[in-house]
Design an enzyme around this catalytic site. Structure first.
Site, PDB file in Angstrom:
ATOM      1  N   HIS A  40       0.836  -1.205   0.000  1.00  0.00           N
ATOM      2  CA  HIS A  40       0.000   0.000   0.000  1.00  0.00           C
ATOM      3  C   HIS A  40       0.866   1.248   0.000  1.00  0.00           C
ATOM      4  O   HIS A  40       1.908   1.302   0.665  1.00  0.00           O
ATOM      5  CB  HIS A  40      -0.895   0.030   1.246  1.00  0.00           C
ATOM      6  CG  HIS A  40      -2.247  -0.556   1.026  1.00  0.00           C
ATOM      7  ND1 HIS A  40      -3.400   0.190   1.020  1.00  0.00           N
ATOM      8  CD2 HIS A  40      -2.633  -1.826   0.806  1.00  0.00           C
ATOM      9  CE1 HIS A  40      -4.447  -0.589   0.810  1.00  0.00           C
ATOM     10  NE2 HIS A  40      -4.003  -1.829   0.682  1.00  0.00           N
ATOM     11  N   GLU A 107      -5.623  -0.806  -6.747  1.00  0.00           N
ATOM     12  CA  GLU A 107      -6.646   0.199  -6.463  1.00  0.00           C
ATOM     13  C   GLU A 107      -6.074   1.584  -6.734  1.00  0.00           C
ATOM     14  O   GLU A 107      -4.878   1.824  -6.526  1.00  0.00           O
ATOM     15  CB  GLU A 107      -7.094   0.129  -4.998  1.00  0.00           C
ATOM     16  CG  GLU A 107      -7.749  -1.159  -4.580  1.00  0.00           C
ATOM     17  CD  GLU A 107      -6.785  -2.046  -3.805  1.00  0.00           C
ATOM     18  OE1 GLU A 107      -5.639  -1.616  -3.534  1.00  0.00           O
ATOM     19  OE2 GLU A 107      -7.175  -3.182  -3.493  1.00  0.00           O
ATOM     20  N   ASN A 110      -3.750   3.525  -4.209  1.00  0.00           N
ATOM     21  CA  ASN A 110      -2.298   3.389  -4.182  1.00  0.00           C
ATOM     22  C   ASN A 110      -1.626   3.751  -5.497  1.00  0.00           C
ATOM     23  O   ASN A 110      -0.508   4.258  -5.511  1.00  0.00           O
ATOM     24  CB  ASN A 110      -1.926   1.944  -3.836  1.00  0.00           C
ATOM     25  CG  ASN A 110      -2.543   1.500  -2.534  1.00  0.00           C
ATOM     26  OD1 ASN A 110      -2.342   2.119  -1.506  1.00  0.00           O
ATOM     27  ND2 ASN A 110      -3.328   0.436  -2.576  1.00  0.00           N
ATOM     28  N   SER A 177     -11.007 -11.947  -7.472  1.00  0.00           N
ATOM     29  CA  SER A 177     -12.303 -11.925  -6.790  1.00  0.00           C
ATOM     30  C   SER A 177     -13.451 -12.246  -7.740  1.00  0.00           C
ATOM     31  O   SER A 177     -14.602 -12.317  -7.311  1.00  0.00           O
ATOM     32  CB  SER A 177     -12.552 -10.553  -6.153  1.00  0.00           C
ATOM     33  OG  SER A 177     -12.508  -9.532  -7.140  1.00  0.00           O
TER      34      SER A 177
END
Length: 330
Positions: A40, A107, A110, A177
Site C-alpha cells: 500500500h 486500487e 495506491n 475476486s
C-alpha cells in the site's frame, strides 16, 4: 486430519513498521505460521495512519521470523514489473524457500499517485497478467543466465536479466475476486489469493481456477485466503473496533476507483453495524471465530492469513494462538 496453516496478516496500513516487526515476531511465538502484507502507498482511512514500504518490512521480518514471507503487489502503475521481479527475487535469495509473490490489479488509492490514467477493471486485469509474464521471464533469466526482453501491449522490457537470483524462483499467486480472473489465473499462476466471501462464491472461484489449471495442463495450485475478523473481550468493543478501525469492510460497493483516504473516511460515516453482516465476523465468542475459520478450511483453503481489526494485536495473538488455532484442521 492435520493442523491448519494460519498465518498473520500484517497490516502496514494500520501499524508503523517497527511495530509490525514486533507483532509478526509475537504472532510466530503464538503459533501463527508465516506473514503476509499488502503493498500500500496509502492507508484506507486516515484513522489507520500508516503505509510503509512492504519490501523493506518483509526484508527485516526475514531476520526476525522463520516462516513464509508473502505480499500482494501491483506491478502495473506505481512500480514496473521489472522492479517487482527484482525485489521478489532478492527476497527469495535472502530467505530461500520462504517467499511467495502475490499479484493484484490494484486500487487507485495506491496507484494513482504517479499521475497516470486509471483504466477500467478489464484493462487493469490485462495489465496484471502481462506483468506476470514479464516477471516469469525475468525469474527464468536469472536461472538460465540469459537476457530476456518483452514488447507487449502495455509494457516494454529491453534486453536484460536478473543478476541476483535464488536457486529456484518464488511461486506466483494471483489475487482474484471474479470467476474470469480466477480462470485466467489458473492457466498461469501457482495459486490464487482472495478475501473473505460467502462460501458459494469462494467455491465458484476455486472451481474456475482449477478449470484454468486443467486446461493449461497444470496441477492444482495453492488457495490462500485473507480473513478479517473483529474480536475483542466484549461484543461491544469488537463492534467499536470494526466501526473505528476498518469501516471499509462495511462498504458494500467496489472501492478500486477511490483515490483518497479522506474520501473513504467520508463514505465510511454511513456504515452501521448491520453493514458488516456476512462480511466481517464481529464477536467476542471464540467458538464462533473457530467455527468461522474452520468453515473456510473445509472448502479446501490451504492457508489462511488472519487479521483482527482492533489495535490490541498482542491480546488477539495470545488468545487466538492459545484457544483458536490449535482446534483448526484440514
Amino acid at each position: 486430519m492435520t493442523r491448519a496453516v494460519v498465518g498473520y496478516a500484517a497490516m502496514l496500513e494500520q501499524f508503523a513498521p517497527n511495530e509490525v516487526l514486533e507483532l509478526a515476531t509475537l504472532a510466530e511465538a503464538h503459533g501463527f505460521d508465516g506473514v503476509m502484507a499488502a503493498d500500500h502507498f496509502q492507508p484506507w482511512t486516515p484513522q489507520q495512519g500508516q503505509a510503509s514500504f512492504v519490501w523493506n518490512v518483509l526484508s527485516a521480518l526475514g531476520q526476525r521470523t522463520a516462516g513464509a514471507l508473502g505480499t500482494v503487489s501491483t506491478p502495473t502503475f506505481r512500480v514496473h514489473p521489472a522492479v517487482v521481479a527484482q525485489a521478489s527475487a532478492t527476497l527469495e535469495a535472502m530467505y530461500p524457500g520462504r517467499h511467495w509473490l502475490g499479484l493484484g490489479s490494484g486500487e487507485a488509492l495506491n496507484e494513482h499517485v504517479v499521475g497516470r490514467y486509471w483504466p477500467d477493471a478489464p484493462e487493469r486485469i490485462d495489465r496484471m497478467f502481462e506483468a506476470l509474464d514479464i516477471i516469469r521471464k525475468l525469474f527464468a533469466s536469472g536461472v538460465t543466465g540469459k537476457d530476456t526482453r518483452h514488447e507487449g501491449r502495455y509494457y516494454r522490457l529491453e534486453s536484460t536479466r536478473l543478476w541476483t537470483t535464488p536457486a529456484a524462483p518464488p511461486p506466483i499467486y494471483v489475487a482474484a475476486s471474479g470467476p474470469v480472473t480466477a480462470k485466467r489465473a489458473g492457466r498461469v499462476a501457482d495459486g490464487i489469493i482472495t478475501e473473505t466471501a460467502p462460501h458459494e462464491k469462494l467455491e465458484a472461484l476455486f472451481r474456475r481456477f482449477d478449470e484454468g489449471a486443467r486446461e493449461a495442463g497444470r496441477g492444482t495450485g495453492e488457495r490462500i485466503l485473507r480473513v478479517h475478523v473483529s474480536w475483542a473481550p466484549t461484543d461491544e468493543e469488537a463492534m467499536r473496533n470494526a466501526l473505528t478501525e476498518w469501516p471499509t469492510l462495511g462498504l458494500r460497493f467496489p472501492k478500486a476507483d477511490i483515490r483518497s483516504p479522506y474520501e473513504i473516511e467520508q463514505m465510511a460515516r454511513m456504515v452501521t453495524p448491520a453493514h458488516f453482516e456476512g462480511r466481517l465476523l464481529v464477536s467476542a465468542d471464540l467458538d464462533a471465530h473457530r467455527a468461522y475459520l474452520q468453515g473456510f478450511l473445509d472448502l479446501g483453503v490451504d492457508r489462511i492469513h488472519l487479521h483482527n481489526v482492533g489495535r490490541d494485536q498482542a491480546g488477539f495473538l495470545e488468545v487466538f494462538g492459545r484457544d483458536v488455532l490449535p482446534g483448526l484442521t484440514r
